[in-house]
Design a protein around this motif. Structure first.
Motif, short mmCIF file in Angstrom:
data_model
loop_
_atom_site.label_atom_id
_atom_site.label_comp_id
_atom_site.label_asym_id
_atom_site.label_seq_id
_atom_site.Cartn_x
_atom_site.Cartn_y
_atom_site.Cartn_z
N THR A 102 -73.26 38.46 80.51
CA THR A 102 -72.01 38.54 79.77
C THR A 102 -71.26 39.80 80.21
OG1 THR A 102 -72.95 39.86 77.99
CG2 THR A 102 -73.10 37.46 77.75
N LEU A 103 -70.03 39.93 79.77
CA LEU A 103 -69.22 41.10 80.14
C LEU A 103 -69.88 42.40 79.66
CD1 LEU A 103 -66.61 41.93 81.54
CD2 LEU A 103 -65.40 41.66 79.37
N GLN A 104 -70.43 42.35 78.45
CA GLN A 104 -71.11 43.54 77.88
C GLN A 104 -72.35 43.91 78.69
OE1 GLN A 104 -72.42 43.03 73.81
NE2 GLN A 104 -72.02 45.16 73.31
N GLN A 105 -73.13 42.89 79.06
CA GLN A 105 -74.33 43.13 79.88
C GLN A 105 -73.94 43.68 81.25
OE1 GLN A 105 -75.77 39.11 79.53
NE2 GLN A 105 -77.53 39.72 78.30
N GLN B 154 -63.48 28.71 83.73
CA GLN B 154 -64.49 28.31 82.74
C GLN B 154 -65.84 29.03 82.96
OE1 GLN B 154 -64.05 25.33 80.37
NE2 GLN B 154 -61.95 25.96 80.74
N ARG B 155 -66.29 29.05 84.20
CA ARG B 155 -67.56 29.73 84.49
C ARG B 155 -67.60 30.13 85.96
NH1 ARG B 155 -72.25 25.24 85.24
NH2 ARG B 155 -70.93 23.64 86.17
N VAL B 156 -68.37 31.18 86.21
CA VAL B 156 -68.57 31.65 87.58
C VAL B 156 -70.07 31.69 87.84
CG1 VAL B 156 -68.16 33.52 89.23
CG2 VAL B 156 -66.47 33.07 87.46
N ILE B 157 -70.47 31.14 88.98
CA ILE B 157 -71.90 31.06 89.33
C ILE B 157 -72.10 31.74 90.68
CG2 ILE B 157 -73.85 29.50 89.72
CD1 ILE B 157 -72.07 27.33 88.24
N ILE B 158 -73.18 32.51 90.78
CA ILE B 158 -73.52 33.19 92.02
C ILE B 158 -74.95 32.80 92.41
CG2 ILE B 158 -73.97 35.46 93.07
CD1 ILE B 158 -71.75 36.57 91.29
N GLY B 159 -75.13 32.32 93.64
CA GLY B 159 -76.49 31.95 94.03
C GLY B 159 -76.59 31.40 95.43
N GLN B 160 -77.78 30.86 95.71
CA GLN B 160 -78.15 30.44 97.06
C GLN B 160 -77.50 29.12 97.45
OE1 GLN B 160 -82.36 30.79 97.12
NE2 GLN B 160 -82.35 32.00 98.99
N ALA B 161 -76.92 29.09 98.65
CA ALA B 161 -76.18 27.92 99.11
C ALA B 161 -77.06 26.67 99.22
CB ALA B 161 -75.54 28.22 100.47
N ASN B 162 -78.36 26.85 99.46
CA ASN B 162 -79.22 25.68 99.71
C ASN B 162 -79.72 25.01 98.42
OD1 ASN B 162 -81.05 27.59 98.93
ND2 ASN B 162 -82.35 27.46 100.74
N LYS C 218 -79.62 25.58 86.66
CA LYS C 218 -81.08 25.65 86.86
C LYS C 218 -81.46 26.76 87.84
CE LYS C 218 -81.81 20.68 86.19
NZ LYS C 218 -82.10 19.43 86.91
N ALA C 219 -80.48 27.36 88.51
CA ALA C 219 -80.74 28.41 89.50
C ALA C 219 -79.56 29.36 89.51
CB ALA C 219 -80.96 27.80 90.87
N GLY C 220 -79.75 30.50 90.16
CA GLY C 220 -78.67 31.46 90.32
C GLY C 220 -78.32 32.19 89.03
N THR C 221 -77.18 32.88 89.08
CA THR C 221 -76.69 33.67 87.94
C THR C 221 -75.37 33.08 87.47
OG1 THR C 221 -77.71 35.67 88.84
CG2 THR C 221 -75.99 35.97 87.18
N THR C 222 -75.29 32.74 86.19
CA THR C 222 -74.05 32.24 85.61
C THR C 222 -73.40 33.37 84.81
OG1 THR C 222 -74.87 29.97 85.50
CG2 THR C 222 -72.99 30.50 84.11
N LEU C 223 -72.15 33.65 85.11
CA LEU C 223 -71.41 34.69 84.39
C LEU C 223 -70.55 34.02 83.32
CD1 LEU C 223 -70.19 36.73 87.49
CD2 LEU C 223 -72.37 36.89 86.31
N VAL C 224 -70.60 34.57 82.11
CA VAL C 224 -69.84 33.97 81.01
C VAL C 224 -68.96 35.03 80.34
CG1 VAL C 224 -71.43 32.07 80.54
CG2 VAL C 224 -71.85 34.27 79.47
#
Length: 262
Positions: A203-206, A236-244, A253-259
């Motif tokens: 989250t923004l606070q984290q 709505q959402r931003v996700i960061i993670g592995q392309a494969n 189910k994987a990566g980091t979701t920013l909310v």
């Protein structure tokens, strides 16, 4: 509101034929409207070296002189862009490859900095939303190279992460936008030396706490600052993670979701 998925692919994926092919097979399966923004990989640097054109990077950003601009335009908007488009056609994903100059897609101005002359580096001023909507409504997938223009006939080199973020925020009023940054890392890591230490949600606070503790620093910091700015502007959402593992990223189910929110 219709869903729109914007994926930025970069890092070593662009330079590895088999990894890029695998990624594009997965990208083609994303349902609904989608846009792919790609970086340049190492090919531009390799070509500049072969042509004996010295390259300068400041904080990971390429100083773009006139000769370097020719190379990045040829590599990013030429070979890499069309190679991706051709591979998507193979997957029955009808793609159109564009630079910022095509259809006046992305307007920019030459960066002004108090101490550094970045050369022909562009900061984005505007996006042609109606062109994007026309293409998406005709079932085209957009593949966008990180080359923009200034409406005065000058091409500019623009950071691909920034282009993905600007596209996402510009289109957030018209679509339910998911923005996904995909590269070779598994996500945002609690320990940079441990690929298994992925932080699932931030989250923004984290984010403020992780930044203060310097757990998030260096190259990941501008990525996340861009991402949270996008969330605050309606993405709505931003996700960061592995392309494969693209489908797993989209399903959380994987990566980091920013909310947004705390």
């Amino acid at each position: 509101m219709e869903n729109l998925t914007i994926v930025k692919v970069g890092g070593n994926i662009i330079d590895n034929d088999s990894q890029l092919q695998q990624f594009l097979q997965l990208f083609a399966t994303i349902p609904g409207k989608k846009i792919l923004v790609h970086g340049g990989g190492k090919l531009a640097t390799k070509m500049a070296t072969q042509l004996q054109i010295p390259q300068q990077l400041v904080d990971g950003r390429r100083i773009t002189d006139a000769e370097t601009l020719k190379i990045v335009t040829m590599v990013y908007a030429g070979y890499i862009n069309k190679n991706i488009v051709a591979q998507l056609q193979q997957q029955q994903c009808n793609a159109v490859g564009l630079s910022g100059a095509d259809g006046n897609l992305i307007q920019a101005h030459q960066r002004v900095h108090p101490t550094i002359n970045y050369g022909y580096v562009g900061d984005v001023d505007g996006v042609n939303i109606s062109l994007i909507q026309q293409l998406l409504n005709n079932s085209y997938t957009l593949v966008i190279a990180p080359i923009t223009h200034n409406l005065q006939g000058q091409l500019l080199n623009t950071n691909a992460d920034t282009i993905a973020s600007v596209l996402a925020t510009s289109l957030a009023a018209h679509y339910a936008v998911t923005l996904l940054y995909s590269f070779e890392k598994a996500g945002v890591l609690m320990d940079v030396n441990n690929e298994a230490s992925v932080i699932n949600t931030i989250t923004l606070q984290q984010f403020a706490q992780l930044k203060a503790q310097r757990i998030i620093a260096d190259g990941m910091l501008p990525k996340l600052e861009n991402a949270f700015a996008a969330l605050q502007k309606g993405v709505q959402r931003v996700i960061i993670g592995q392309a494969n593992v693209l489908p797993d990223l989209l399903q959380g189910k994987a990566g980091t979701t920013l909310v947004s929110g705390n």
